[in-house]
Write a protein that holds these residues in place. Structure first.
Motif, PDB file in Angstrom:
ATOM      1  N   PRO A  13       0.816  -1.220   0.000  1.00 13.40           N
ATOM      2  CA  PRO A  13       0.000   0.000   0.000  1.00 13.40           C
ATOM      3  C   PRO A  13       0.846   1.265   0.000  1.00 13.40           C
ATOM      4  O   PRO A  13       1.809   1.380   0.760  1.00 13.40           O
ATOM      5  N   GLY A  14       0.511   2.188  -0.905  1.00 16.19           N
ATOM      6  CA  GLY A  14       1.227   3.450  -1.015  1.00 16.19           C
ATOM      7  C   GLY A  14       2.446   3.418  -1.905  1.00 16.19           C
ATOM      8  O   GLY A  14       3.064   4.466  -2.162  1.00 16.19           O
ATOM      9  N   GLU A  15       2.811   2.232  -2.425  1.00 13.39           N
ATOM     10  CA  GLU A  15       4.002   2.123  -3.269  1.00 13.39           C
ATOM     11  C   GLU A  15       3.629   2.194  -4.750  1.00 13.39           C
ATOM     12  O   GLU A  15       2.457   2.254  -5.121  1.00 13.39           O
ATOM     13  N   ARG A  16       4.626   2.153  -5.610  1.00 12.28           N
ATOM     14  CA  ARG A  16       4.478   2.458  -7.036  1.00 12.28           C
ATOM     15  C   ARG A  16       3.531   1.530  -7.788  1.00 12.28           C
ATOM     16  O   ARG A  16       2.876   1.929  -8.743  1.00 12.28           O
ATOM     17  N   MET A  17       3.429   0.256  -7.353  1.00 10.82           N
ATOM     18  CA  MET A  17       2.590  -0.723  -8.058  1.00 10.82           C
ATOM     19  C   MET A  17       1.410  -1.200  -7.224  1.00 10.82           C
ATOM     20  O   MET A  17       0.776  -2.214  -7.553  1.00 10.82           O
ATOM     21  N   ALA A  18       1.101  -0.484  -6.156  1.00 11.89           N
ATOM     22  CA  ALA A  18       0.021  -0.927  -5.265  1.00 11.89           C
ATOM     23  C   ALA A  18      -1.301  -1.077  -5.998  1.00 11.89           C
ATOM     24  O   ALA A  18      -2.089  -1.980  -5.702  1.00 11.89           O
ATOM     25  N   HIS A  19      -1.559  -0.203  -6.977  1.00  9.49           N
ATOM     26  CA  HIS A  19      -2.827  -0.238  -7.711  1.00  9.49           C
ATOM     27  C   HIS A  19      -3.003  -1.530  -8.508  1.00  9.49           C
ATOM     28  O   HIS A  19      -4.128  -1.903  -8.851  1.00  9.49           O
ATOM     29  N   ALA A  20      -1.885  -2.212  -8.805  1.00 10.60           N
ATOM     30  CA  ALA A  20      -1.934  -3.416  -9.639  1.00 10.60           C
ATOM     31  C   ALA A  20      -1.934  -4.703  -8.822  1.00 10.60           C
ATOM     32  O   ALA A  20      -1.942  -5.793  -9.395  1.00 10.60           O
ATOM     33  N   ASN A  21      -1.905  -4.582  -7.509  1.00 10.15           N
ATOM     34  CA  ASN A  21      -1.879  -5.769  -6.658  1.00 10.15           C
ATOM     35  C   ASN A  21      -3.305  -6.243  -6.400  1.00 10.15           C
ATOM     36  O   ASN A  21      -4.048  -5.657  -5.615  1.00 10.15           O
ATOM     37  N   HIS A  22      -3.675  -7.345  -7.049  1.00  8.37           N
ATOM     38  CA  HIS A  22      -4.999  -7.932  -6.859  1.00  8.37           C
ATOM     39  C   HIS A  22      -4.902  -9.310  -6.202  1.00  8.37           C
ATOM     40  O   HIS A  22      -5.781 -10.161  -6.391  1.00  8.37           O
ATOM     41  N   VAL A  23      -3.827  -9.510  -5.443  1.00  9.34           N
ATOM     42  CA  VAL A  23      -3.649 -10.774  -4.724  1.00  9.34           C
ATOM     43  C   VAL A  23      -4.147 -10.632  -3.289  1.00  9.34           C
ATOM     44  O   VAL A  23      -5.231 -11.104  -2.952  1.00  9.34           O
ATOM     45  N   GLU A  24      -3.371  -9.952  -2.456  1.00  7.08           N
ATOM     46  CA  GLU A  24      -3.757  -9.815  -1.050  1.00  7.08           C
ATOM     47  C   GLU A  24      -5.101  -9.104  -0.868  1.00  7.08           C
ATOM     48  O   GLU A  24      -5.928  -9.561  -0.062  1.00  7.08           O
ATOM     49  N   PRO A  25      -5.375  -8.004  -1.602  1.00  3.51           N
ATOM     50  CA  PRO A  25      -6.699  -7.380  -1.448  1.00  3.51           C
ATOM     51  C   PRO A  25      -7.852  -8.332  -1.785  1.00  3.51           C
ATOM     52  O   PRO A  25      -8.881  -8.337  -1.103  1.00  3.51           O
ATOM     53  N   HIS A  26      -7.676  -9.123  -2.829  1.00  6.95           N
ATOM     54  CA  HIS A  26      -8.714 -10.089  -3.217  1.00  6.95           C
ATOM     55  C   HIS A  26      -8.910 -11.140  -2.129  1.00  6.95           C
ATOM     56  O   HIS A  26     -10.051 -11.455  -1.736  1.00  6.95           O
ATOM     57  N   ILE A  27      -7.798 -11.682  -1.624  1.00  7.25           N
ATOM     58  CA  ILE A  27      -7.879 -12.719  -0.603  1.00  7.25           C
ATOM     59  C   ILE A  27      -8.510 -12.173   0.672  1.00  7.25           C
ATOM     60  O   ILE A  27      -9.354 -12.832   1.298  1.00  7.25           O
ATOM     61  N   ARG A  28      -8.110 -10.972   1.074  1.00  5.84           N
ATOM     62  CA  ARG A  28      -8.695 -10.361   2.275  1.00  5.84           C
ATOM     63  C   ARG A  28     -10.209 -10.165   2.112  1.00  5.84           C
ATOM     64  O   ARG A  28     -10.976 -10.389   3.055  1.00  5.84           O
TER      65      ARG A  28
END
Length: 234
Positions: free
Chosen positions: A161-176
């Motif tokens: 969160p807050g880093e350059r590629m955070a918008h493209a991370n659909h792993v941990e947010p999806h699992i949570r």
């Protein structure tokens, strides 16, 4: 004695600390379980490899069977849900779920998605009632006090969160989101980055992840012991 459910989702069959082309997420999940065994040797460990042996994807027959009340199901419906029932039973038994889940094209591997689709079960892990005021669905695992640890690996870097590629991370947010929907909201995540670069940054990331895992094992084991002492003060 507690029960730990160990999941692996990588398509790679080996561990990167043992095999030349092995999986980093398998390495991390194995490291967690090894540390856990040292800390709590009497605990029960269940293992499920959804990377090498993925569950069957949800089908039309599966959906028909899952949304038919058990009392009115036909024999073929029980057959269609056999694998799903096994996966749900394992989840219900577990006090702690440890999942090695690499990032594939910004999301979870197909085998892990199939696993998710099989454990999100109406009447077993979430409730649904059209006549219920407000939201028609509710989590069924909330009072079970389960914890989830997601151990990941990423080719690039900067997905936190807050880093350059955070918008493209659909792993941990999806699992949570999915496990929270079922009532599992105590979620911890540790991930390795820089895999595509393969340089010193990758090695540093692996070393840091393993240190973080050791600290997390100690933290979760202490929480579990504290909870047991409170529930059984004698």
């Amino acid at each position: 004695m507690a029960t730990l459910l160990h999941l692996d989702a990588s398509a790679r069959p080996g561990r990167s600390d043992i095999d030349s082309h092995g999986s980093h997420s398998r390495r991390l999940s194995a490291h967690f379980v090894e540390q856990w065994r040292q800390t709590r040797p009497d605990d029960r460990i269940l293992y499920r490899d959804v990377g090498q042996h993925p569950p069957r994807p949800v089908s039309g027959e599966w959906i028909h069977a899952a949304f038919t009340k058990p009392a009115t199901r036909e024999p073929w419906m029980y057959d269609a849900l056999t694998e799903s029932d096994t996966l749900v039973d394992e989840l219900l038994e577990a006090d702690l779920i440890v999942a090695g889940v690499p990032m594939y094209n910004f999301g979870v591997p197909a085998g892990f998605k199939a696993y998710i689709d099989n454990i999100v079960r109406v009447g077993r892990t979430f409730g649904f009632d059209r006549s219920r005021q407000g939201l028609p669905y509710w989590p069924m695992l909330t009072d079970m006090h389960k914890r989830l640890v997601v151990l990941g690996s990423r080719g690039d870097y900067g997905y936190e969160p807050g880093e350059r590629m955070a918008h493209a991370n659909h792993v941990e947010p999806h699992i949570r989101t999915v496990f929270g929907y079922l009532g599992i909201e105590d979620v911890h995540g540790i991930a390795v980055e820089y895999d595509e670069f393969g340089d010193e940054r990758l090695q540093n990331s692996l070393a840091q992840a393993e240190r973080d895992i050791e600290a997390l094992v100690a933290e979760l084991a202490e929480k579990l012991d504290s909870a047991r002492r409170i529930s059984d003060p004698a």
